[in-house]
Design a protein around this motif. Structure first.
Motif, mmCIF file in Angstrom:
data_model
loop_
_atom_site.group_PDB
_atom_site.id
_atom_site.type_symbol
_atom_site.label_atom_id
_atom_site.label_comp_id
_atom_site.label_asym_id
_atom_site.label_seq_id
_atom_site.Cartn_x
_atom_site.Cartn_y
_atom_site.Cartn_z
ATOM 1 N N GLY A 340 0.785 -1.221 0.000
ATOM 2 C CA GLY A 340 0.000 0.000 0.000
ATOM 3 C C GLY A 340 0.816 1.270 0.000
ATOM 4 N N VAL A 341 0.317 2.269 0.749
ATOM 5 C CA VAL A 341 0.887 3.612 0.733
ATOM 6 C C VAL A 341 2.340 3.635 1.153
ATOM 7 C CG1 VAL A 341 0.815 5.831 1.916
ATOM 8 C CG2 VAL A 341 -1.279 4.870 1.000
ATOM 9 N N VAL A 342 2.677 2.915 2.230
ATOM 10 C CA VAL A 342 4.039 2.978 2.761
ATOM 11 C C VAL A 342 5.042 2.484 1.732
ATOM 12 C CG1 VAL A 342 5.592 2.142 4.548
ATOM 13 C CG2 VAL A 342 3.255 2.779 5.142
ATOM 14 N N ALA A 343 4.727 1.370 1.061
ATOM 15 C CA ALA A 343 5.649 0.836 0.053
ATOM 16 C C ALA A 343 5.888 1.851 -1.053
ATOM 17 C CB ALA A 343 5.091 -0.462 -0.536
ATOM 18 N N VAL A 344 4.821 2.476 -1.534
ATOM 19 C CA VAL A 344 4.962 3.444 -2.621
ATOM 20 C C VAL A 344 5.722 4.681 -2.159
ATOM 21 C CG1 VAL A 344 3.694 4.935 -4.209
ATOM 22 C CG2 VAL A 344 2.872 2.623 -3.760
ATOM 23 N N ALA A 345 5.380 5.170 -0.970
ATOM 24 C CA ALA A 345 6.031 6.382 -0.464
ATOM 25 C C ALA A 345 7.522 6.170 -0.234
ATOM 26 C CB ALA A 345 5.353 6.823 0.828
ATOM 27 N N VAL A 346 7.874 5.055 0.392
ATOM 28 C CA VAL A 346 9.287 4.790 0.688
ATOM 29 C C VAL A 346 10.071 4.537 -0.598
ATOM 30 C CG1 VAL A 346 10.881 3.240 1.893
ATOM 31 C CG2 VAL A 346 8.765 3.947 2.994
ATOM 32 N N SER A 347 9.461 3.847 -1.559
ATOM 33 C CA SER A 347 10.159 3.599 -2.825
ATOM 34 C C SER A 347 10.427 4.911 -3.565
ATOM 35 C CB SER A 347 9.340 2.659 -3.716
ATOM 36 O OG SER A 347 8.161 3.294 -4.176
ATOM 37 N N GLY A 348 9.460 5.834 -3.503
ATOM 38 C CA GLY A 348 9.687 7.146 -4.124
ATOM 39 C C GLY A 348 10.811 7.904 -3.453
ATOM 40 N N LEU A 349 10.871 7.814 -2.109
ATOM 41 C CA LEU A 349 11.913 8.509 -1.356
ATOM 42 C C LEU A 349 13.302 7.970 -1.704
ATOM 43 C CD1 LEU A 349 12.810 10.398 0.989
ATOM 44 C CD2 LEU A 349 12.447 8.445 2.513
ATOM 45 N N PHE A 350 13.472 6.641 -1.610
ATOM 46 C CA PHE A 350 14.800 6.057 -1.814
ATOM 47 C C PHE A 350 15.149 5.913 -3.283
ATOM 48 C CE2 PHE A 350 13.963 4.359 2.554
ATOM 49 C CZ PHE A 350 14.962 5.091 3.164
ATOM 50 N N GLY A 351 14.117 5.794 -4.134
ATOM 51 C CA GLY A 351 14.407 5.749 -5.566
ATOM 52 C C GLY A 351 15.065 7.041 -6.021
ATOM 53 N N GLY A 352 14.494 8.183 -5.586
ATOM 54 C CA GLY A 352 15.090 9.466 -5.941
ATOM 55 C C GLY A 352 16.462 9.659 -5.328
ATOM 56 N N ALA A 353 16.631 9.210 -4.055
ATOM 57 C CA ALA A 353 17.918 9.367 -3.375
ATOM 58 C C ALA A 353 19.008 8.523 -4.039
ATOM 59 C CB ALA A 353 17.780 8.974 -1.911
ATOM 60 N N LEU A 354 18.671 7.293 -4.442
ATOM 61 C CA LEU A 354 19.660 6.442 -5.119
ATOM 62 C C LEU A 354 20.004 7.004 -6.497
ATOM 63 C CD1 LEU A 354 18.462 2.815 -4.252
ATOM 64 C CD2 LEU A 354 20.543 3.953 -3.461
ATOM 65 N N ALA A 355 19.030 7.580 -7.183
ATOM 66 C CA ALA A 355 19.299 8.186 -8.485
ATOM 67 C C ALA A 355 20.257 9.358 -8.323
ATOM 68 C CB ALA A 355 17.991 8.644 -9.126
ATOM 69 N N ASP A 356 20.056 10.147 -7.285
ATOM 70 C CA ASP A 356 20.963 11.268 -7.017
ATOM 71 C C ASP A 356 22.356 10.777 -6.663
ATOM 72 O OD1 ASP A 356 18.850 12.972 -7.430
ATOM 73 O OD2 ASP A 356 18.364 13.193 -5.302
ATOM 74 N N ALA A 357 22.446 9.557 -6.092
ATOM 75 C CA ALA A 357 23.747 9.001 -5.726
ATOM 76 C C ALA A 357 24.455 8.348 -6.910
ATOM 77 C CB ALA A 357 23.574 7.976 -4.598
ATOM 78 N N GLY A 358 23.785 8.312 -8.077
ATOM 79 C CA GLY A 358 24.442 7.794 -9.272
ATOM 80 C C GLY A 358 24.051 6.388 -9.662
ATOM 81 N N ILE A 359 23.013 5.796 -9.030
ATOM 82 C CA ILE A 359 22.555 4.449 -9.409
ATOM 83 C C ILE A 359 21.656 4.601 -10.633
ATOM 84 C CG2 ILE A 359 21.367 2.369 -8.656
ATOM 85 C CD1 ILE A 359 23.957 3.003 -7.143
#
Length: 609
Positions: A340-359
């Protein structure tokens, strides 16, 4: 249109509209919310959360998730988990890490994701979504044990999965050289201690302040809400998203304390949560782009299939060996795991952070998560009820009638309904009343229906309607007022108050339930008529013997109390908007002189039917 106020208002309207349609159509609400999000975002471009809300978008989503998890914790009472505690512990302690590892392996080898993205995604998909499972359980009418198992796992696993994702994210940053690894274990351990201890202490402080009268009644809910947000934010200073564990612990501790105002605060939180879940789902879905959908290839489909049909069943079946859960309960739990919501919210948070880190493939984490969320919501939402029926894990095929009070005429009514295969229960603190009902093999609760024990022993979801029939009008009103939020105000009835009361004696119209009979018959009148030999009769209507013919065959004194539809739905005459139809069974309170005629008419109508 670029007016942000209008967009927020329309998101609210779409969310509530989806919730209402789901209620009317008996569909999983999240399915319609997802459709609303797609319509608002990728399909029309009306809402673009990142651009519309800017830098406050992610913090707002995180705070909303914190409130949702806290409200979920408020529903968890330790008495409820007594029979399934071993299974829940094993699912969380053993099953959670197994799901993490196997999902990461699947994401890398089947989904084609890089190891950093796969490991973080595996942690995120440990969560099972209380925002999804709670409405599904409400619709499925599961028995107490499997419902408790799924609900506790969903609410406790959400913050645990988020912490797993935090740990995985921090490890990835260490491995790619952006963080120092020396203090990572210390930070994680400190965050766990702070989260658990902080949540417990915050809850105890709230309990002390509320019980001692330090906080006035009208400020309790707002102060509780502000405290939840503050506790979440402070814990996050130690470790990102560790605040989710804090607010969950707060909710569970408060749910197991004795605060008189807790029921009202819980309803307030529940109202906010419904609104937040609706809005957040629409916003998160609207944040997807067409490119996100196009990135889902055949490998993504295989990955989702592996999560549903391999990872979850293997983990749950392994974790629950010897846990005391039955094979049917383990089978249901191994399949039902909507995200549900938590999975989507956390994936958006860390997906963007990992992209900024160069993944490079970090942004695919969001689309993979949404694929799992949508698939599990649709499949599990539509299969929970049928699978529970197949495994014989439903509490009852049809909700019945809960009777508060046990006068003899009410026991006779319960006997008649039981003979009609309508589930019925009598609750009364008078042992003599209960003893007579037990001799008639009618389910009973010995005690006050408003007691804490009754709250844990009587599952309101088993009953569609309540009638309060004690000789105390004020108590009947109190019972109806207490059960109205759970059953609906149109499904609680009480005896009439007899002679018209003065304005000084009458209760406010917001208290109590509907009159049990159309002419407001009171306790004394029913008791006297029962002494005179009046009885309850059940008559099935047919084409030849319709409702008009039925009324003509009865004396004018006869009280038509209710009728039971072929589906098992109970309709009380006093609250009905129509009349009984063919195949409905009408239950009436009939004078003694009409007993023989009524029995004859009933037999004739049933033979013709």
């Amino acid at each position: 249109m670029h007016d942000i106020g209008l967009k927020i208002a329309l998101i609210g309207v779409m969310g509530m509209g989806a919730q209402w349609l789901a209620w009317r159509l008996r569909l999983p609400a999240i399915v319609l919310l997802l459709l609303a999000g797609v319509l608002a975002g990728p399909a029309t471009g009306f809402v673009n959360p990142t651009e519309d809300f800017g830098t406050i978008y992610r913090p707002l989503v995180s705070l909303a998730v914190a409130i949702i998890l806290f409200e979920g914790g408020l529903t968890l009472n330790f008495k409820e988990i007594s029979e399934t505690s071993t299974a829940v512990r094993r699912i969380i302690i053993i099953g959670g890490p197994m799901v993490w590892v196997m999902t990461a392996l699947s994401a890398h080898y089947i989904g084609g994701l890089s190891w950093p993205t796969a490991v973080v995604l595996g942690a995120i998909l440990v969560v099972t979504g209380p925002t999804v499972i709670t409405p599904l359980l409400r619709q499925a009418q599961l028995a107490a044990r499997p419902a408790s198992l799924l609900k506790w796992e969903a609410i406790v696993n959400d913050p645990i999965g988020a912490l797993f994702a935090v740990v995985a994210f921090e490890v990835v940053l260490v491995l790619i050289g952006q963080h120092q690894g020396g203090g990572l274990a210390y930070v994680v351990a400190a965050a766990f201690v702070v989260a658990v201890a902080g949540g417990y202490l915050a809850a105890r402080a709230i309990h002390w302040a509320f019980v001692r009268g330090v906080v006035p009644e009208f400020l309790k809910a707002p102060i509780l809400l502000a405290t939840v947000l503050l506790a979440y934010a402070l814990t996050n200073l130690v470790l990102e998203e560790a605040g989710l564990l804090t607010v969950t612990v707060m909710g569970i501790v408060l749910a197991n304390t004795r605060i008189a105002s807790l029921a009202e605060m819980r309803r307030f939180k529940e109202t906010i949560t419904v609104f937040l879940v609706s809005g957040i789902f629409i916003l998160l879905t609207a944040s997807l782009t067409v490119e996100d959908f196009l990135s889902l290839d055949w490998r993504a489909v295989l990955f989702v299939g592996s999560v549903l049909f391999v990872v979850r069943p293997v983990a749950i079946m392994t974790a629950t060996v010897g846990s005391g859960a039955t094979l049917a309960e383990r089978t249901l739990s191994s399949w039902i795991a909507p995200r549900g919501v938590v999975a989507v919210a956390v994936s958006g948070l860390f997906g963007g952070a990992l992209a900024d880190a160069g993944i490079a493939d970090a942004n695919r984490m969001v689309s993979f998560t949404f694929a799992v969320v949508v698939t599990t919501i649709v499949l599990h939402g539509f299969t929970l009820g049928p699978l529970a029926s197949l495994l014989n894990l439903k509490s009852a095929d049809k909700p019945g009638l809960l009777i508060a009070g046990g006068p003899r005429w009410a026991i006779d009514l319960a006997r008649k309904l039981r003979d009609m295969d309508v589930p019925v229960m009598i609750a009364d603190p008078n042992w003599n009343h209960i003893a007579e009902a037990r001799l008639s093999e009618i389910p009973v609760f010995y005690g006050d229906i408003l007691s804490e024990e009754a709250h844990h022993s009587i599952d309101p979801k088993r009953f569609s309607t309540l009638i309060a029939v004690t000789d105390n009008d004020a108590y009947n009103s109190l019972v109806c007022t207490d059960f109205a939020p759970e059953l609906g105000r149109s499904h609680v009835y009480q005896l009439g108050r007899g002679a018209e009361q003065s304005k000084r004696m009458s209760l406010n119209f917001t208290l109590g339930g509907r009159p049990l009979t159309e002419d407001g018959v009171d306790f004394r009148t029913l008791r006297e008529r029962h002494w005179q030999g009046w009885t309850f009769q059940a008559t099935k209507l047919s084409d030849e013997f319709d409702y008009d013919a039925y009324l003509k065959s009865r004396a004018g004194e006869t009280i038509v109390l209710l009728w039971v539809k072929p589906s098992g739905k109970i309709v009380f005459a006093a609250g009905a908007t129509g009349t009984p139809s063919v195949d409905d069974r009408v239950v009436s309170f009939t004078p003694a002189r009409d007993r023989r005629a009524a029995s004859s008419n009933e037999t004739t109508s049933q033979e013709k039917a």
